[in-house]
Scaffold this motif. Sequence first.
Motif, PDB file in Angstrom:
ATOM      1  N   LYS A  21       0.781  -1.161   0.017  1.00 21.90           N
ATOM      2  CA  LYS A  21       0.139  -0.128   0.030  1.00 21.90           C
ATOM      3  C   LYS A  21       0.694   1.292  -0.165  1.00 21.90           C
ATOM      4  O   LYS A  21       0.545   2.153  -0.528  1.00 21.90           O
ATOM      5  CB  LYS A  21      -0.752  -0.105   1.288  1.00 21.90           C
ATOM      6  CG  LYS A  21      -2.025  -0.965   1.049  1.00 21.90           C
ATOM      7  CD  LYS A  21      -3.021  -0.782   2.293  1.00 21.90           C
ATOM      8  CE  LYS A  21      -4.048  -1.759   2.280  1.00 21.90           C
ATOM      9  NZ  LYS A  21      -5.020  -1.903   3.455  1.00 21.90           N
ATOM     10  N   GLU A  22       1.888   1.159   0.971  1.00 18.83           N
ATOM     11  CA  GLU A  22       2.753   2.550   1.042  1.00 18.83           C
ATOM     12  C   GLU A  22       3.735   2.536   0.054  1.00 18.83           C
ATOM     13  O   GLU A  22       3.996   3.812  -0.488  1.00 18.83           O
ATOM     14  CB  GLU A  22       3.145   2.536   2.542  1.00 18.83           C
ATOM     15  CG  GLU A  22       2.350   2.738   3.414  1.00 18.83           C
ATOM     16  CD  GLU A  22       2.967   2.654   4.795  1.00 18.83           C
ATOM     17  OE1 GLU A  22       4.240   2.411   5.048  1.00 18.83           O
ATOM     18  OE2 GLU A  22       2.152   2.634   5.881  1.00 18.83           O
ATOM     19  N   TYR A  23       4.424   1.695  -0.459  1.00 17.92           N
ATOM     20  CA  TYR A  23       5.626   1.817  -1.331  1.00 17.92           C
ATOM     21  C   TYR A  23       5.076   1.597  -2.759  1.00 17.92           C
ATOM     22  O   TYR A  23       5.552   2.327  -3.822  1.00 17.92           O
ATOM     23  CB  TYR A  23       6.537   0.737  -1.147  1.00 17.92           C
ATOM     24  CG  TYR A  23       7.803   1.078  -1.856  1.00 17.92           C
ATOM     25  CD1 TYR A  23       8.740   1.894  -1.095  1.00 17.92           C
ATOM     26  CD2 TYR A  23       8.036   0.234  -2.692  1.00 17.92           C
ATOM     27  CE1 TYR A  23      10.039   2.226  -1.962  1.00 17.92           C
ATOM     28  CE2 TYR A  23       9.448   0.455  -3.598  1.00 17.92           C
ATOM     29  CZ  TYR A  23      10.265   1.288  -3.021  1.00 17.92           C
ATOM     30  OH  TYR A  23      11.484   1.682  -3.551  1.00 17.92           O
ATOM     31  N   MET A  24       4.104   0.474  -3.087  1.00 20.85           N
ATOM     32  CA  MET A  24       3.574   0.241  -4.387  1.00 20.85           C
ATOM     33  C   MET A  24       2.507   1.091  -4.705  1.00 20.85           C
ATOM     34  O   MET A  24       2.037   1.146  -6.173  1.00 20.85           O
ATOM     35  CB  MET A  24       3.539  -1.181  -4.733  1.00 20.85           C
ATOM     36  CG  MET A  24       4.750  -2.084  -4.517  1.00 20.85           C
ATOM     37  SD  MET A  24       5.891  -1.795  -5.369  1.00 20.85           S
ATOM     38  CE  MET A  24       5.477  -3.078  -6.582  1.00 20.85           C
ATOM     39  N   GLY A  25       1.747   1.781  -3.870  1.00 20.99           N
ATOM     40  CA  GLY A  25       0.756   2.426  -4.132  1.00 20.99           C
ATOM     41  C   GLY A  25      -0.826   1.679  -4.013  1.00 20.99           C
ATOM     42  O   GLY A  25      -1.696   2.591  -4.158  1.00 20.99           O
ATOM     43  N   ARG A  26      -0.930   0.490  -3.879  1.00 22.01           N
ATOM     44  CA  ARG A  26      -2.091  -0.389  -3.861  1.00 22.01           C
ATOM     45  C   ARG A  26      -1.792  -1.666  -3.047  1.00 22.01           C
ATOM     46  O   ARG A  26      -0.838  -2.267  -3.495  1.00 22.01           O
ATOM     47  CB  ARG A  26      -2.590  -0.425  -5.324  1.00 22.01           C
ATOM     48  CG  ARG A  26      -3.793  -1.049  -5.358  1.00 22.01           C
ATOM     49  CD  ARG A  26      -4.222  -1.323  -6.779  1.00 22.01           C
ATOM     50  NE  ARG A  26      -5.653  -2.059  -7.015  1.00 22.01           N
ATOM     51  CZ  ARG A  26      -5.708  -3.361  -6.974  1.00 22.01           C
ATOM     52  NH1 ARG A  26      -4.759  -4.075  -6.960  1.00 22.01           N
ATOM     53  NH2 ARG A  26      -6.844  -3.795  -7.055  1.00 22.01           N
ATOM     54  N   GLY A  27      -2.556  -1.790  -2.299  1.00 19.83           N
ATOM     55  CA  GLY A  27      -2.503  -3.207  -1.446  1.00 19.83           C
ATOM     56  C   GLY A  27      -3.107  -4.272  -2.279  1.00 19.83           C
ATOM     57  O   GLY A  27      -3.819  -4.058  -3.171  1.00 19.83           O
ATOM     58  N   PRO A  28      -2.930  -5.556  -1.936  1.00 20.87           N
ATOM     59  CA  PRO A  28      -3.564  -6.579  -2.524  1.00 20.87           C
ATOM     60  C   PRO A  28      -4.912  -7.111  -1.776  1.00 20.87           C
ATOM     61  O   PRO A  28      -5.253  -6.274  -0.857  1.00 20.87           O
ATOM     62  CB  PRO A  28      -2.676  -7.923  -2.201  1.00 20.87           C
ATOM     63  CG  PRO A  28      -1.968  -7.293  -0.956  1.00 20.87           C
ATOM     64  CD  PRO A  28      -1.681  -5.906  -1.264  1.00 20.87           C
ATOM     65  N   LEU A  29      -5.691  -7.780  -2.471  1.00 20.30           N
ATOM     66  CA  LEU A  29      -6.903  -8.017  -2.028  1.00 20.30           C
ATOM     67  C   LEU A  29      -6.914  -9.176  -1.060  1.00 20.30           C
ATOM     68  O   LEU A  29      -7.606  -9.017  -0.109  1.00 20.30           O
ATOM     69  CB  LEU A  29      -7.961  -8.513  -3.073  1.00 20.30           C
ATOM     70  CG  LEU A  29      -8.221  -7.638  -4.141  1.00 20.30           C
ATOM     71  CD1 LEU A  29      -9.089  -8.361  -5.414  1.00 20.30           C
ATOM     72  CD2 LEU A  29      -9.016  -6.464  -3.876  1.00 20.30           C
ATOM     73  N   GLY A  46      -4.541 -10.385  -6.039  1.00 23.19           N
ATOM     74  CA  GLY A  46      -5.400  -9.014  -6.629  1.00 23.19           C
ATOM     75  C   GLY A  46      -4.455  -7.651  -6.336  1.00 23.19           C
ATOM     76  O   GLY A  46      -4.740  -6.679  -6.150  1.00 23.19           O
ATOM     77  N   VAL A  47      -3.157  -8.007  -7.153  1.00 21.98           N
ATOM     78  CA  VAL A  47      -2.158  -6.822  -6.849  1.00 21.98           C
ATOM     79  C   VAL A  47      -1.991  -5.990  -8.034  1.00 21.98           C
ATOM     80  O   VAL A  47      -1.664  -4.768  -8.090  1.00 21.98           O
ATOM     81  CB  VAL A  47      -0.576  -7.543  -6.591  1.00 21.98           C
ATOM     82  CG1 VAL A  47      -0.624  -8.193  -5.324  1.00 21.98           C
ATOM     83  CG2 VAL A  47      -0.174  -8.381  -7.476  1.00 21.98           C
ATOM     84  N   THR A 100      10.890 -13.095  -6.407  1.00 26.03           N
ATOM     85  CA  THR A 100       9.501 -12.787  -6.749  1.00 26.03           C
ATOM     86  C   THR A 100       8.981 -12.923  -8.222  1.00 26.03           C
ATOM     87  O   THR A 100      10.040 -13.035  -9.113  1.00 26.03           O
ATOM     88  CB  THR A 100       9.317 -11.256  -6.523  1.00 26.03           C
ATOM     89  OG1 THR A 100       7.866 -11.006  -6.466  1.00 26.03           O
ATOM     90  CG2 THR A 100      10.095 -10.271  -7.250  1.00 26.03           C
ATOM     91  N   ASP A 101       7.744 -13.076  -8.412  1.00 31.26           N
ATOM     92  CA  ASP A 101       7.279 -13.100  -9.671  1.00 31.26           C
ATOM     93  C   ASP A 101       5.821 -12.670  -9.533  1.00 31.26           C
ATOM     94  O   ASP A 101       5.144 -12.847  -8.450  1.00 31.26           O
ATOM     95  CB  ASP A 101       7.270 -14.647 -10.341  1.00 31.26           C
ATOM     96  CG  ASP A 101       7.146 -14.585 -11.694  1.00 31.26           C
ATOM     97  OD1 ASP A 101       7.071 -13.524 -12.537  1.00 31.26           O
ATOM     98  OD2 ASP A 101       6.923 -15.734 -12.434  1.00 31.26           O
ATOM     99  N   ILE A 102       5.133 -12.256 -10.741  1.00 25.79           N
ATOM    100  CA  ILE A 102       3.796 -12.053 -10.792  1.00 25.79           C
ATOM    101  C   ILE A 102       2.997 -12.444 -12.030  1.00 25.79           C
ATOM    102  O   ILE A 102       3.809 -12.603 -13.220  1.00 25.79           O
ATOM    103  CB  ILE A 102       3.601 -10.356 -10.828  1.00 25.79           C
ATOM    104  CG1 ILE A 102       2.226 -10.019 -10.394  1.00 25.79           C
ATOM    105  CG2 ILE A 102       4.397  -9.844 -11.994  1.00 25.79           C
ATOM    106  CD1 ILE A 102       2.213  -8.358 -10.337  1.00 25.79           C
TER     107      ILE A 102
END
Length: 122
Positions: A21-29, A46-47, A100-102
């Motif tokens: 939320k703070e660093y990437m601007g949006r948190g996961p669901l 949900g990222v 990491t991976d997405i």
Amino acid sequence: MKKTKGQIEAEISEAIIKFEKEYMGRGPLEAKTYIVDDLVLVRLKGVLTKAEYQLANPVDIANGRTLIKQMRIALLEKGRPLLEAVVESITNQKTISLHTDISTRTGEKVVLFTLDSPPKLE
């Protein structure tokens, strides 16, 4: 004071959500953490933003998925010291590596930390 495995997993999930939320601007669901020996696996659902889902559509742009992955990895690399410090403070173990991976199809992200030894559990 030693913590239970569940307490450590919950604390890491909360810390990763806060970081997103703070660093990437949006948190996961949703976030779930699993500790297996000296590994800490964090699964985030949900990222992706709506714009990223549009960019990931292969019909619109051929390299959209690659762009999303490159951007997300670059951002995570900049925040790596913060993430490692949080996991180290919660587990009381040194972080050896972070992977990491997405998925641009499902919006799921995994983050894997390797610790120098398993956390001491209650």
